[in-house]
Design a protein around this motif. Structure first.
Motif, PDB file in Angstrom:
ATOM      1  N   ALA A  56     -18.259   0.395 -27.849  1.00  0.00           N
ATOM      2  CA  ALA A  56     -18.477   1.833 -27.665  1.00  0.00           C
ATOM      3  C   ALA A  56     -17.954   2.610 -28.869  1.00  0.00           C
ATOM      4  O   ALA A  56     -17.120   2.132 -29.615  1.00  0.00           O
ATOM      5  N   ALA A  57     -18.424   3.806 -29.026  1.00  0.00           N
ATOM      6  CA  ALA A  57     -18.017   4.649 -30.143  1.00  0.00           C
ATOM      7  C   ALA A  57     -16.548   5.052 -30.056  1.00  0.00           C
ATOM      8  O   ALA A  57     -15.924   5.332 -31.055  1.00  0.00           O
ATOM      9  N   LYS A  58     -15.995   5.073 -28.858  1.00  0.00           N
ATOM     10  CA  LYS A  58     -14.601   5.479 -28.690  1.00  0.00           C
ATOM     11  C   LYS A  58     -13.687   4.329 -29.125  1.00  0.00           C
ATOM     12  O   LYS A  58     -13.718   3.246 -28.565  1.00  0.00           O
ATOM     13  N   VAL A  59     -12.879   4.591 -30.124  1.00  0.00           N
ATOM     14  CA  VAL A  59     -11.985   3.577 -30.663  1.00  0.00           C
ATOM     15  C   VAL A  59     -10.580   4.147 -30.706  1.00  0.00           C
ATOM     16  O   VAL A  59     -10.382   5.291 -31.089  1.00  0.00           O
ATOM     17  N   LYS A  60      -9.619   3.344 -30.307  1.00  0.00           N
ATOM     18  CA  LYS A  60      -8.225   3.773 -30.360  1.00  0.00           C
ATOM     19  C   LYS A  60      -7.500   2.872 -31.351  1.00  0.00           C
ATOM     20  O   LYS A  60      -7.631   1.655 -31.311  1.00  0.00           O
ATOM     21  N   GLY A  63     -11.695  -7.884 -20.188  1.00  0.00           N
ATOM     22  CA  GLY A  63     -12.484  -7.086 -19.256  1.00  0.00           C
ATOM     23  C   GLY A  63     -13.419  -6.162 -19.997  1.00  0.00           C
ATOM     24  O   GLY A  63     -14.269  -6.595 -20.753  1.00  0.00           O
ATOM     25  N   LYS A  64     -13.241  -4.872 -19.816  1.00  0.00           N
ATOM     26  CA  LYS A  64     -14.107  -3.889 -20.462  1.00  0.00           C
ATOM     27  C   LYS A  64     -13.541  -3.397 -21.788  1.00  0.00           C
ATOM     28  O   LYS A  64     -14.071  -2.476 -22.385  1.00  0.00           O
ATOM     29  N   LYS A  65     -12.451  -3.991 -22.222  1.00  0.00           N
ATOM     30  CA  LYS A  65     -11.836  -3.617 -23.499  1.00  0.00           C
ATOM     31  C   LYS A  65     -12.004  -4.768 -24.491  1.00  0.00           C
ATOM     32  O   LYS A  65     -11.976  -5.934 -24.117  1.00  0.00           O
ATOM     33  N   GLN A  66     -12.157  -4.391 -25.747  1.00  0.00           N
ATOM     34  CA  GLN A  66     -12.226  -5.377 -26.814  1.00  0.00           C
ATOM     35  C   GLN A  66     -11.257  -4.947 -27.913  1.00  0.00           C
ATOM     36  O   GLN A  66     -11.247  -3.788 -28.314  1.00  0.00           O
ATOM     37  N   VAL A 116     -16.066  -1.865 -24.070  1.00  0.00           N
ATOM     38  CA  VAL A 116     -17.302  -2.614 -24.211  1.00  0.00           C
ATOM     39  C   VAL A 116     -18.237  -2.127 -23.134  1.00  0.00           C
ATOM     40  O   VAL A 116     -17.878  -2.095 -21.954  1.00  0.00           O
ATOM     41  N   LYS A 117     -19.416  -1.717 -23.542  1.00  0.00           N
ATOM     42  CA  LYS A 117     -20.394  -1.219 -22.546  1.00  0.00           C
ATOM     43  C   LYS A 117     -20.830  -2.379 -21.653  1.00  0.00           C
ATOM     44  O   LYS A 117     -21.136  -3.463 -22.120  1.00  0.00           O
TER      45      LYS A 117
END
Length: 189
Positions: free
Chosen positions: A10-14, A145-148, A186-187
């Motif tokens: 996803a475009a949102k990056v931390k 999970g939904k994070k990479q 991650v979408k």
């Protein structure tokens, strides 16, 4: 699988870096990495000992930086960032890369044939590098999970050009390593 996971990022990056956020290694990242690494090189005992023993700063050149990320990253960006940081350090001298030196030699040959003798530069009177910096860029990807989490690993090796001995290894400091950790969603499919 890595390509699929990358494209789903996803475009949102931390991360700990600047506001120019992207899930991939970029030019800003390279500047931060190389400034940090050159700071370590300047501070290394090997460089200090060389300067003391030879009464001059060492001359370094940048060799090949290998892309081992699988992302087709242009490692010339890192090479150029290293050159810039070396020159700006004021503690190391930088020798142009071989392709530039070849072009300069051709210019010297042209000067010998065509320039005013008083102004023509001498052929075969160039300095030589003492050390060459080479290295690699790798990536470590972890899915949770939904994070990479994507962590870029940059290693720079300093080799003595006379002996071909590896004399030091450098990698980003812990602070910069945190900067290079990029976490995003991650979408789901």
């Amino acid at each position: 699988m890595l390509l699929v996971a990358s494209s789903a990022f996803a475009a949102k990056v931390k991360r700990g870096g600047d506001a120019n956020m992207t899930p991939y290694l970029n030019e800003s990242d390279c500047r931060v990495i190389c400034t940090d690494i050159v700071g370590q090189i300047v501070d290394s005992n090997r460089i200090k000992r060389f300067a003391k023993e030879n009464s001059r700063d060492p001359i370094v050149t940048v060799g090949r930086i290998k892309d081992e990320t699988g992302e087709f990253f242009d490692t010339q960006i890192i090479a150029n960032s290293l050159k810039t940081a070396i020159i700006k350090s004021g503690f190391l001298e930088f020798m142009a890369n071989s392709d530039v030196r070849d072009e300069m030699r051709q210019e010297l040959i042209n000067q010998a044939d065509h320039a005013n003798e008083a102004q023509a530069k001498a052929i075969d009177d160039e300095d030589a590098a003492d050390y060459m910096l080479t290295g690699s860029v790798k990536i470590m990807v972890q899915n949770n999970g939904k994070k990479q989490e994507r962590t870029y690993i940059v290693n720079i090796e300093m080799t003595d050009l006379q002996t071909h001995r590896s004399v030091d290894m450098f990698e980003p400091s812990e602070k910069v390593k945190d900067y290079l950790k990029k976490i995003g969603s991650v979408k789901s499919r």
